[in-house]
Enzyme design. Structure first.
Site, short mmCIF file in Angstrom:
data_model
loop_
_atom_site.label_atom_id
_atom_site.label_comp_id
_atom_site.label_asym_id
_atom_site.label_seq_id
_atom_site.Cartn_x
_atom_site.Cartn_y
_atom_site.Cartn_z
N GLU A 8 20.22 -51.12 0.26
CA GLU A 8 20.99 -51.37 1.48
C GLU A 8 22.32 -50.63 1.32
O GLU A 8 23.24 -51.13 0.67
CB GLU A 8 21.21 -52.87 1.69
CG GLU A 8 19.94 -53.65 1.95
CD GLU A 8 19.33 -53.36 3.32
OE1 GLU A 8 20.06 -52.86 4.20
OE2 GLU A 8 18.13 -53.61 3.49
N CYS A 33 29.35 -52.42 6.06
CA CYS A 33 28.44 -51.27 6.05
C CYS A 33 28.03 -50.85 7.45
O CYS A 33 27.63 -49.71 7.67
CB CYS A 33 27.20 -51.60 5.21
SG CYS A 33 26.32 -53.07 5.75
#
Length: 485
Positions: A219, A254
């Site tokens: 991720e 993110c």
């Protein structure tokens, strides 16, 4: 006098994995009851220790209570509740169709746990990004080691304390530490590694995993673009961009908007609206606002300062730009038309800086996005239905959100993960269960009805019949059997 810190060396890392593997091999984690018990205890942590979690996040990041309670604890609570509700369905085998080739038979797909897995989490959402993958690993029946980020020390210590207090130590463990401890863990053989963080470290993780052919979920991140059409509700658009940028850990996320693409004609209106709403949200002195997180540490502060101070960038600031290194604060900062080859447009910003790039027309936005590595998220604000459809179909990103920022994370029915340099694999909801499961094919055949046609000696007739069976073509099968083919 403080207790001496436990030594964690190569021997301890190996012993840890061996101990957990014994538990897994003994079947400790496989049963429904064990999984449910651990998930219920994770829910107790969310319910009974929210105040401690909020305080740890305040210590590490200066994170406002609302952000901590909603974006970390509440989301974790929802993940636990969903897993508790759906686990029996997730664990149940999925029926699969059979064909004439295997008749009579039945088939199913069985979700089996992978074994002993490693979760390496990030500092920006240290509870959500630690426990959410652990929920998936436990739901799928794995033994798991969690390595929290050392850059959020208060959160790391609290995670270690709570998981040791509540979860089964024979199958769930936390290892604190820095690069040395992480390296020692990566030297071990795992059945899966789940990593959240930067692309740079993602490459290190993948290299270590390759030694043992260990599958990974990465991720990562990237530069998530926001395309703003003039045909939009400007006030709502701006408020949602601000909430998704500065209202989510001050850009340290993110899926945070990394840059905006809009037309030269519309940019002045957009900037004016952003200035107005930023002042509404954070006041005339945003550095004094209690509703915004601080920068995580001095290294990241200096990195962001370097992005701002680069030649041909520093004079592009149209709003903000104030910095306070002592208190690790940078004001919300908007820049206009920085060079596309500048540092701020080359690396993920991960902070409160937001460049706006102007275009002659919105068509050019597709070229800009396609010329760059695939982002973790891409955003579009417009009323134009055809533009929405084209954006969703042609922009390659981990996820697409139209007319909002980052809210797709809250939907357990959508997979969350990257593509290309923004990551591989996905999780959330059942996707988390699947990420830590092997989908095992199982075929049950009867010992009756054995067909000699499959056995030697071979003949032209057998060949024709087998071809018809493999094609599952009833008409051709009858033709062969009747000697008409």
């Amino acid at each position: 006098m403080a207790a001496a810190k436990k030594v964690f060396g190569a021997a301890e890392a190996s012993d840890l994995v061996n101990e957990l593997r014994r538990s897994f091999d003994d079947g400790v984690t496989r049963g429904y009851d064990w999984r449910i018990t651990q998930l219920k205890k994770l829910l107790v942590i969310c319910d009974n220790h929210e105040h401690e979690i909020v305080e740890a996040l305040r210590d590490d990041l200066g994170k406002p209570e609302l952000e901590s309670s909603v974006f970390e604890v509440a989301l974790l609570r929802n993940s636990c509740k969903l897993a508790l509700k759906q686990l029996k369905n997730w664990m149940a085998p999925d029926k699969a169709k059979t064909s004439l080739t295997t008749f009579p038979a039945s088939a199913e797909i069985v979700s089996e746990p992978l074994g002993v897995v490693l979760v390496i989490s990030a500092w920006n959402y240290p509870f959500l990004l630690s426990i959410d993958p652990v929920i998936g690993a436990i739901s799928a029946g794995n033994a798991v080691v969690l390595k929290p980020s050392e850059l959020a020390p208060a959160s790391s210590a609290l995670l270690a304390k709570l998981l040791e207090q509540y979860l089964d130590p024979s199958a769930v463990r936390v290892v604190e530490g820095n690069v040395n401890e992480t390296t020692l863990l990566l030297d071990q053989k795992w059945d899966k590694i789940f990593y959240t963080g930067s692309s740079k470290i993602g490459r290190v993780i993948m290299t270590a995993a390759a030694k043992h052919l260990t599958p990974v979920v990465l991720e990562l991140g990237g530069k998530s673009p926001v395309v703003v059409d003039s045909n939009t509700d400007l006030k709502v658009t701006v408020r949602r961009i601000i909430a998704g940028k500065w209202g989510c850990n001050n850009g340290q996320a993110c899926v945070s908007p990394d840059y905006i693409l809009t037309t030269k004609e519309f940019a002045p209106k957009l900037i004016d609206a952003m200035k107005h709403e930023l002042e509404t949200f954070y006041g005339k002195k945003p550095m004094d606002s209690k509703d915004m997180s601080r920068i995580v540490n001095s290294n990241h502060f200096d990195r962001l300062s370097k992005l701002l101070e680069e030649k041909e960038v520093s004079d592009k600031i149209v709003y903000g730009g104030d910095k306070d290194r002592e208190n690790l604060k940078i004001a919300p900062t908007i820049l206009l038309d920085v060079p596309l080859d500048s540092l701020i447009m080359s690396e993920e910003i991960f902070g409160p800086l937001l460049p706006i790039i102007t275009l002659n027309n919105l068509e050019e936005s597709f070229d800009v996005i396609h010329s760059r590595p695939k982002p973790l998220a891409a955003y579009l604000f417009t009323h134009n239905q055809k533009l929405k459809e084209r954006f969703a179909m042609t922009v390659s990103a981990g996820g697409i959100v139209v007319n909002d920022i980052a809210v797709h994370l809250a939907l357990h029915t959508l997979p969350f993960g990257g593509v290309g340099e923004s990551g591989m694999g996905a999780y959330h909801g059942k996707f988390s269960f699947d990420a830590f499961s092997h989908k095992k094919a199982v075929l049950y055949r009867s010992l009756f009805g054995d067909a000699p046609v499959r056995y030697p000696p071979y003949s032209r007739g057998k060949l024709r019949l087998l071809k018809a069976l493999v094609d599952s073509n009833i008409f051709n099968i009858f033709k062969v059997l009747l000697g008409l083919s």
